[in-house]
Design a protein around this motif. Structure first.
Motif, mmCIF file in Angstrom:
data_model
loop_
_atom_site.group_PDB
_atom_site.id
_atom_site.type_symbol
_atom_site.label_atom_id
_atom_site.label_comp_id
_atom_site.label_asym_id
_atom_site.label_seq_id
_atom_site.Cartn_x
_atom_site.Cartn_y
_atom_site.Cartn_z
ATOM 1 N N VAL A 1 15.886 29.709 50.895
ATOM 2 C CA VAL A 1 15.303 29.751 52.239
ATOM 3 C C VAL A 1 14.971 28.350 52.746
ATOM 4 C CG1 VAL A 1 14.351 32.055 51.853
ATOM 5 C CG2 VAL A 1 12.925 30.063 51.398
ATOM 6 N N PHE A 2 15.069 28.173 54.065
ATOM 7 C CA PHE A 2 14.661 26.910 54.673
ATOM 8 C C PHE A 2 13.148 26.919 54.890
ATOM 9 C CE2 PHE A 2 13.786 23.946 58.094
ATOM 10 C CZ PHE A 2 14.476 22.827 57.665
ATOM 11 N N HIS A 3 12.665 27.919 55.634
ATOM 12 C CA HIS A 3 11.224 28.042 55.869
ATOM 13 C C HIS A 3 10.594 28.833 54.722
ATOM 14 C CE1 HIS A 3 12.661 27.454 60.117
ATOM 15 N NE2 HIS A 3 11.676 26.578 60.049
ATOM 16 N N LYS A 4 9.554 28.283 54.115
ATOM 17 C CA LYS A 4 8.907 28.948 52.978
ATOM 18 C C LYS A 4 7.730 29.823 53.423
ATOM 19 C CE LYS A 4 11.511 26.144 50.477
ATOM 20 N NZ LYS A 4 12.123 25.322 51.516
ATOM 21 N N ASP A 5 7.269 29.654 54.673
ATOM 22 C CA ASP A 5 6.110 30.414 55.122
ATOM 23 C C ASP A 5 6.416 31.917 55.143
ATOM 24 O OD1 ASP A 5 7.802 29.328 57.307
ATOM 25 O OD2 ASP A 5 6.637 30.678 58.568
ATOM 26 N N PHE B 1 13.897 35.467 39.176
ATOM 27 C CA PHE B 1 14.297 34.641 40.310
ATOM 28 C C PHE B 1 15.383 33.639 39.923
ATOM 29 C CE2 PHE B 1 9.685 35.439 41.358
ATOM 30 C CZ PHE B 1 9.943 36.392 42.335
ATOM 31 N N LEU B 2 16.282 33.425 40.880
ATOM 32 C CA LEU B 2 17.349 32.434 40.797
ATOM 33 C C LEU B 2 17.284 31.659 42.101
ATOM 34 C CD1 LEU B 2 20.009 31.530 39.263
ATOM 35 C CD2 LEU B 2 21.177 33.305 40.581
ATOM 36 N N SER B 3 17.287 30.322 42.026
ATOM 37 C CA SER B 3 17.102 29.580 43.267
ATOM 38 C C SER B 3 17.621 28.151 43.163
ATOM 39 C CB SER B 3 15.620 29.567 43.645
ATOM 40 O OG SER B 3 15.465 29.133 44.972
ATOM 41 N N THR B 4 17.473 27.417 44.280
ATOM 42 C CA THR B 4 17.935 26.029 44.355
ATOM 43 C C THR B 4 16.857 25.145 44.980
ATOM 44 O OG1 THR B 4 18.870 26.336 46.576
ATOM 45 C CG2 THR B 4 20.346 26.724 44.723
ATOM 46 N N GLY B 5 16.938 23.868 44.652
ATOM 47 C CA GLY B 5 16.204 22.823 45.355
ATOM 48 C C GLY B 5 14.760 23.112 45.696
ATOM 49 N N GLY B 6 14.464 22.966 46.994
ATOM 50 C CA GLY B 6 13.092 23.122 47.474
ATOM 51 C C GLY B 6 12.554 24.521 47.286
ATOM 52 N N LEU C 1 4.108 28.355 42.714
ATOM 53 C CA LEU C 1 3.277 29.561 42.753
ATOM 54 C C LEU C 1 3.035 30.126 41.355
ATOM 55 C CD1 LEU C 1 4.942 31.347 45.812
ATOM 56 C CD2 LEU C 1 2.788 30.072 45.801
ATOM 57 N N GLY C 2 3.633 29.474 40.347
ATOM 58 C CA GLY C 2 3.416 29.898 38.968
ATOM 59 C C GLY C 2 4.452 30.861 38.419
ATOM 60 N N TYR C 3 5.566 31.029 39.150
ATOM 61 C CA TYR C 3 6.609 31.951 38.702
ATOM 62 C C TYR C 3 7.799 31.166 38.147
ATOM 63 C CZ TYR C 3 3.941 34.662 42.129
ATOM 64 O OH TYR C 3 2.929 35.240 42.861
ATOM 65 N N GLU C 4 8.475 31.735 37.192
ATOM 66 C CA GLU C 4 9.688 31.116 36.658
ATOM 67 C C GLU C 4 10.844 31.340 37.614
ATOM 68 O OE1 GLU C 4 10.649 32.295 32.709
ATOM 69 O OE2 GLU C 4 8.673 31.801 31.907
ATOM 70 N N SER C 5 11.747 30.364 37.699
ATOM 71 C CA SER C 5 12.943 30.496 38.522
ATOM 72 C C SER C 5 14.088 29.744 37.856
ATOM 73 C CB SER C 5 12.704 29.940 39.933
ATOM 74 O OG SER C 5 13.874 30.031 40.712
ATOM 75 N N ARG C 6 15.149 30.449 37.597
ATOM 76 C CA ARG C 6 16.327 29.809 37.006
ATOM 77 C C ARG C 6 17.053 29.007 38.084
ATOM 78 N NH1 ARG C 6 21.634 32.745 34.212
ATOM 79 N NH2 ARG C 6 22.486 30.844 33.307
ATOM 80 N N LYS C 7 17.499 27.820 37.737
ATOM 81 C CA LYS C 7 18.246 26.989 38.674
ATOM 82 C C LYS C 7 19.663 27.529 38.849
ATOM 83 C CE LYS C 7 16.063 22.538 37.571
ATOM 84 N NZ LYS C 7 16.331 21.169 37.066
ATOM 85 N N VAL C 8 20.117 27.595 40.091
ATOM 86 C CA VAL C 8 21.508 27.968 40.344
ATOM 87 C C VAL C 8 22.438 27.011 39.609
ATOM 88 C CG1 VAL C 8 23.303 28.012 42.128
ATOM 89 C CG2 VAL C 8 21.142 29.177 42.521
ATOM 90 N N GLU C 9 22.037 25.722 39.549
ATOM 91 C CA GLU C 9 22.854 24.717 38.874
ATOM 92 C C GLU C 9 23.046 25.036 37.389
ATOM 93 O OE1 GLU C 9 20.346 24.215 40.934
ATOM 94 O OE2 GLU C 9 20.574 22.371 42.097
ATOM 95 N N ASP C 10 22.037 25.655 36.776
ATOM 96 C CA ASP C 10 22.167 26.046 35.370
ATOM 97 C C ASP C 10 23.150 27.204 35.207
ATOM 98 O OD1 ASP C 10 20.375 24.090 34.687
ATOM 99 O OD2 ASP C 10 18.659 25.448 34.490
ATOM 100 N N LEU C 11 23.195 28.075 36.213
ATOM 101 C CA LEU C 11 24.139 29.195 36.188
ATOM 102 C C LEU C 11 25.565 28.705 36.393
ATOM 103 C CD1 LEU C 11 24.901 32.237 36.299
ATOM 104 C CD2 LEU C 11 24.352 32.152 38.745
#
Length: 198
Positions: free
Chosen positions: A14-18, A34-39, A47-57
């Protein structure tokens, strides 16, 4: 074939995080990975949650100044794979493609950038490619995937999660797919109109 599908893995880009905090909290509480990128990934982890990097996938870094992050067969294969298709399942196993059940996108703010009077180079960089592709892929495979195409749909997904946990009905996925193609259509129309005025 069951029409109710469980959400186990979510790709968030997402661009806007709000407005995202409550949705992420509920998804995390339901055990969704969660799977995500960058910002976005940094925001999720803040927020204290784990997120796998898309780059790792994908085993590829974000390249070309961020123009290419999610455009990879391991990402789009995970979204577009038909879960009831034996050939698709075999190829997912063959190429180690994980299923992605939920895609949450908020596109680059193209229209706002135009309205701000930004120079042409900045406007062009706000033409979203990966995000719009994720939206279309998720919407196309609504039989298996939930697509949330903008922050305007966060409350709709949150309502679904609050009513019956990390699972959606076919009708709910179809409704979100229809909204997704509406977002895609409006976005592309705004870009076409801007080019038409050049």
């Amino acid at each position: 074939m069951p029409v109710t599908k469980e959400i186990k893995t979510a790709l968030v880009s997402v661009f806007h995080k709000d407005g995202l905090e409550e949705l992420l909290a509920k998804l995390n509480a339901e055990g969704v990975k969660f799977l995500s990128t960058g910002g976005t990934q940094s925001f999720i982890e803040s927020l204290g949650y784990e997120s796998r990097k898309v780059e790792d996938l994908t085993t590829y870094p974000s390249i070309l100044g961020g123009r290419v992050k999610t455009l990879h067969p391991k990402v789009f294969g995970g979204i577009l794979a038909r879960r009831d298709n034996e050939g698709d399942r075999e190829q997912m196993a063959q190429y180690d493609i994980p299923a992605i059940d939920l895609v949450i996108v908020d596109l680059y703010p193209f229209e706002q950038t135009v309205a701000s009077g930004a120079p042409e180079a900045d406007i062009i960089e706000k033409i979203d490619i990966g995000g719009i592709s994720l939206i279309r892929a998720g919407a196309k495979n609504f039989n298996d995937v939930v697509i949330v195409p903008s922050k305007a749909e966060y409350p709709l997904l949150l309502d679904i999660l609050n009513r019956h946990g990390a699972a959606t009905t076919l009708d709910e996925r179809r409704e979100l797919a229809a909204r997704a193609f509406g977002v895609s259509s409006r976005y592309d129309t705004a870009i076409r109109e801007w080019f038409g005025k050049r």
